[in-house]
Scaffold this motif. Structure first.
Motif, PDB file in Angstrom:
ATOM      1  N   PRO A   9     -11.025  27.959  70.037  1.00 15.43           N
ATOM      2  CA  PRO A   9     -10.256  28.767  69.069  1.00 15.43           C
ATOM      3  C   PRO A   9     -11.124  29.288  67.921  1.00 15.43           C
ATOM      4  O   PRO A   9     -10.917  30.410  67.437  1.00 15.43           O
ATOM      5  N   LEU A  10     -12.081  28.498  67.487  1.00 19.85           N
ATOM      6  CA  LEU A  10     -12.977  28.943  66.415  1.00 19.85           C
ATOM      7  C   LEU A  10     -13.826  30.123  66.880  1.00 19.85           C
ATOM      8  O   LEU A  10     -13.995  31.116  66.157  1.00 19.85           O
ATOM      9  N   LEU A  11     -14.331  30.014  68.096  1.00 19.93           N
ATOM     10  CA  LEU A  11     -15.123  31.112  68.663  1.00 19.93           C
ATOM     11  C   LEU A  11     -14.255  32.356  68.823  1.00 19.93           C
ATOM     12  O   LEU A  11     -14.694  33.474  68.532  1.00 19.93           O
ATOM     13  N   GLY A  12     -13.021  32.152  69.282  1.00 16.85           N
ATOM     14  CA  GLY A  12     -12.112  33.275  69.458  1.00 16.85           C
ATOM     15  C   GLY A  12     -11.890  34.049  68.172  1.00 16.85           C
ATOM     16  O   GLY A  12     -11.874  35.284  68.169  1.00 16.85           O
ATOM     17  N   GLU A  13     -11.747  33.338  67.085  1.00 17.19           N
ATOM     18  CA  GLU A  13     -11.525  34.015  65.800  1.00 17.19           C
ATOM     19  C   GLU A  13     -12.766  34.779  65.352  1.00 17.19           C
ATOM     20  O   GLU A  13     -12.650  35.856  64.754  1.00 17.19           O
ATOM     21  N   VAL A  14     -13.951  34.258  65.650  1.00 18.19           N
ATOM     22  CA  VAL A  14     -15.179  34.991  65.313  1.00 18.19           C
ATOM     23  C   VAL A  14     -15.236  36.282  66.129  1.00 18.19           C
ATOM     24  O   VAL A  14     -15.520  37.363  65.585  1.00 18.19           O
ATOM     25  N   GLY A  52     -16.703  34.348  77.580  1.00 12.16           N
ATOM     26  CA  GLY A  52     -16.021  34.159  78.862  1.00 12.16           C
ATOM     27  C   GLY A  52     -15.049  32.995  78.827  1.00 12.16           C
ATOM     28  O   GLY A  52     -13.918  33.095  79.342  1.00 12.16           O
ATOM     29  N   GLU A  53     -15.443  31.912  78.209  1.00 12.87           N
ATOM     30  CA  GLU A  53     -14.554  30.749  78.128  1.00 12.87           C
ATOM     31  C   GLU A  53     -13.389  30.986  77.169  1.00 12.87           C
ATOM     32  O   GLU A  53     -12.278  30.520  77.408  1.00 12.87           O
ATOM     33  N   VAL A  54     -13.635  31.719  76.108  1.00 14.65           N
ATOM     34  CA  VAL A  54     -12.539  32.070  75.194  1.00 14.65           C
ATOM     35  C   VAL A  54     -11.536  32.964  75.922  1.00 14.65           C
ATOM     36  O   VAL A  54     -10.323  32.752  75.838  1.00 14.65           O
ATOM     37  N   LEU A  55     -12.033  33.950  76.660  1.00 16.86           N
ATOM     38  CA  LEU A  55     -11.135  34.822  77.431  1.00 16.86           C
ATOM     39  C   LEU A  55     -10.344  34.009  78.463  1.00 16.86           C
ATOM     40  O   LEU A  55      -9.144  34.246  78.659  1.00 16.86           O
ATOM     41  N   ALA A  56     -10.997  33.052  79.096  1.00 18.25           N
ATOM     42  CA  ALA A  56     -10.303  32.205  80.083  1.00 18.25           C
ATOM     43  C   ALA A  56      -9.216  31.369  79.411  1.00 18.25           C
ATOM     44  O   ALA A  56      -8.135  31.167  79.977  1.00 18.25           O
ATOM     45  N   GLU A  57      -9.485  30.882  78.204  1.00 21.82           N
ATOM     46  CA  GLU A  57      -8.473  30.098  77.494  1.00 21.82           C
ATOM     47  C   GLU A  57      -7.268  30.977  77.133  1.00 21.82           C
ATOM     48  O   GLU A  57      -6.115  30.565  77.293  1.00 21.82           O
ATOM     49  N   ILE A  58      -7.527  32.175  76.656  1.00 21.09           N
ATOM     50  CA  ILE A  58      -6.445  33.110  76.336  1.00 21.09           C
ATOM     51  C   ILE A  58      -5.660  33.424  77.601  1.00 21.09           C
ATOM     52  O   ILE A  58      -4.424  33.412  77.604  1.00 21.09           O
ATOM     53  N   ASP A  59      -6.370  33.688  78.665  1.00 19.32           N
ATOM     54  CA  ASP A  59      -5.724  33.988  79.940  1.00 19.32           C
ATOM     55  C   ASP A  59      -4.832  32.835  80.382  1.00 19.32           C
ATOM     56  O   ASP A  59      -3.706  33.055  80.839  1.00 19.32           O
ATOM     57  N   HIS A  95      -0.409  40.113  62.773  1.00 16.69           N
ATOM     58  CA  HIS A  95      -1.532  39.812  61.880  1.00 16.69           C
ATOM     59  C   HIS A  95      -2.805  39.451  62.645  1.00 16.69           C
ATOM     60  O   HIS A  95      -3.859  39.277  62.037  1.00 16.69           O
ATOM     61  N   ARG A  96      -2.716  39.327  63.963  1.00 18.29           N
ATOM     62  CA  ARG A  96      -3.853  38.900  64.768  1.00 18.29           C
ATOM     63  C   ARG A  96      -4.104  39.934  65.854  1.00 18.29           C
ATOM     64  O   ARG A  96      -3.183  40.326  66.571  1.00 18.29           O
ATOM     65  N   VAL A  97      -5.335  40.376  65.999  1.00 17.17           N
ATOM     66  CA  VAL A  97      -5.648  41.371  67.019  1.00 17.17           C
ATOM     67  C   VAL A  97      -5.762  40.704  68.388  1.00 17.17           C
ATOM     68  O   VAL A  97      -5.942  39.497  68.499  1.00 17.17           O
ATOM     69  N   CYS A  98      -5.670  41.530  69.409  1.00 18.58           N
ATOM     70  CA  CYS A  98      -5.799  41.053  70.785  1.00 18.58           C
ATOM     71  C   CYS A  98      -7.281  41.006  71.147  1.00 18.58           C
ATOM     72  O   CYS A  98      -7.935  42.052  71.232  1.00 18.58           O
ATOM     73  N   LEU A  99      -7.816  39.816  71.352  1.00 20.66           N
ATOM     74  CA  LEU A  99      -9.234  39.683  71.673  1.00 20.66           C
ATOM     75  C   LEU A  99      -9.558  40.345  73.006  1.00 20.66           C
ATOM     76  O   LEU A  99     -10.614  40.954  73.162  1.00 20.66           O
ATOM     77  N   VAL A 100      -8.649  40.254  73.971  1.00 27.88           N
ATOM     78  CA  VAL A 100      -8.895  40.903  75.264  1.00 27.88           C
ATOM     79  C   VAL A 100      -9.049  42.411  75.037  1.00 27.88           C
ATOM     80  O   VAL A 100      -9.936  43.047  75.602  1.00 27.88           O
ATOM     81  N   ASP A 118      -7.890  42.033  85.013  1.00 26.38           N
ATOM     82  CA  ASP A 118      -6.982  41.084  85.654  1.00 26.38           C
ATOM     83  C   ASP A 118      -5.875  40.644  84.694  1.00 26.38           C
ATOM     84  O   ASP A 118      -4.710  40.560  85.084  1.00 26.38           O
ATOM     85  N   TYR A 119      -6.228  40.382  83.446  1.00 32.93           N
ATOM     86  CA  TYR A 119      -5.257  39.976  82.430  1.00 32.93           C
ATOM     87  C   TYR A 119      -4.168  41.033  82.269  1.00 32.93           C
ATOM     88  O   TYR A 119      -2.980  40.738  82.354  1.00 32.93           O
ATOM     89  N   PHE A 120      -4.582  42.285  82.066  1.00 41.76           N
ATOM     90  CA  PHE A 120      -3.599  43.343  81.856  1.00 41.76           C
ATOM     91  C   PHE A 120      -2.816  43.649  83.132  1.00 41.76           C
ATOM     92  O   PHE A 120      -1.610  43.905  83.081  1.00 41.76           O
ATOM     93  N   ALA A 121      -3.473  43.605  84.291  1.00 39.14           N
ATOM     94  CA  ALA A 121      -2.780  43.870  85.553  1.00 39.14           C
ATOM     95  C   ALA A 121      -1.722  42.802  85.842  1.00 39.14           C
ATOM     96  O   ALA A 121      -0.608  43.120  86.275  1.00 39.14           O
ATOM     97  N   ARG A 122      -2.055  41.539  85.600  1.00 39.28           N
ATOM     98  CA  ARG A 122      -1.075  40.474  85.849  1.00 39.28           C
ATOM     99  C   ARG A 122       0.098  40.558  84.890  1.00 39.28           C
ATOM    100  O   ARG A 122       1.240  40.287  85.264  1.00 39.28           O
TER     101      ARG A 122
END
Length: 181
Positions: A9-14, A52-59, A95-100, A118-122
């Motif tokens: 989550p910390l990496l995601g916010e950066v 990649g791991e942050v995107l996988a966590e969001i996914d 208040h939070r942008v979409c990292l994807v 894949d995220y948007f298609a699913r």
């Protein structure tokens, strides 16, 4: 901090704040409290692995809380309402942008093209499936689903650009009316 899962989550916010390209190791170190050596211990693949791991966590979050219920709920209307509430909560009412989306728009787009697409298609497919189960024809369900994802992503961008989270709240309310009509 020695818990890898707590770093994501910390990496995601950066990455949200600075984009993939702007997320320097200095910014990442500052946000996590870890030096370069510790970061590479957790993520030997460097910043690419981190993103990649942050995107996988969001996914994973969206798969569990948004996509799967849309695909399988016996009550598609309730699943759509839950999707909108979950999206509102996840994006903190605009208040939070979409990292994807941030990754999709940046120079790293090609590097992460598969998980982003894949995220948007699913999401599109899952919502269209719920709409079909709710009695809407396949073609119209696909159009409404695409409009919904477009509305959500566009509202996030506009709310951020205008520094007005109410834009996102209004867009979700209007979207709810359109999807449940």
């Amino acid at each position: 901090m020695t818990d890898r899962a707590a770093l994501l989550p910390l990496l995601g916010e950066v990455f949200r704040a600075h984009g993939y390209e702007g997320a320097s190791l200095a910014l990442i170190s500052q946000a996590t409290g870890l030096g370069k050596g510790s970061l590479y211990h957790f993520f030997p693949g460097g910043k690419t692995q981190m993103a990649g791991e942050v995107l996988a966590e969001i996914d994973g979050w969206f798969e569990t809380r948004i996509f799967a219920p849309l695909r399988s709920s016996d009550d598609p209307r309730a699943a759509i309402v839950a999707m909108l509430a979950g999206v509102d909560d996840y994006f903190r009412s605009g208040h939070r942008v979409c990292l994807v989306g941030v990754i999709a728009l940046g120079h790293a787009r090609d590097e992460f093209a598969e998980p982003v697409n894949d995220y948007f298609a699913r999401w599109h497919d899952a919502l269209a499936a719920a709409l079909r189960r709710g009695g809407i024809g396949a073609s119209l369900a696909r159009k409404r689903s695409e409009d919904a994802v477009l509305t959500i992503q566009g509202a996030l961008v506009l709310a951020r650009a205008r520094d007005d989270a109410k834009i996102f709240t209004r867009a979700l309310a209007e979207l709810k009316t359109r999807l449940l009509a």
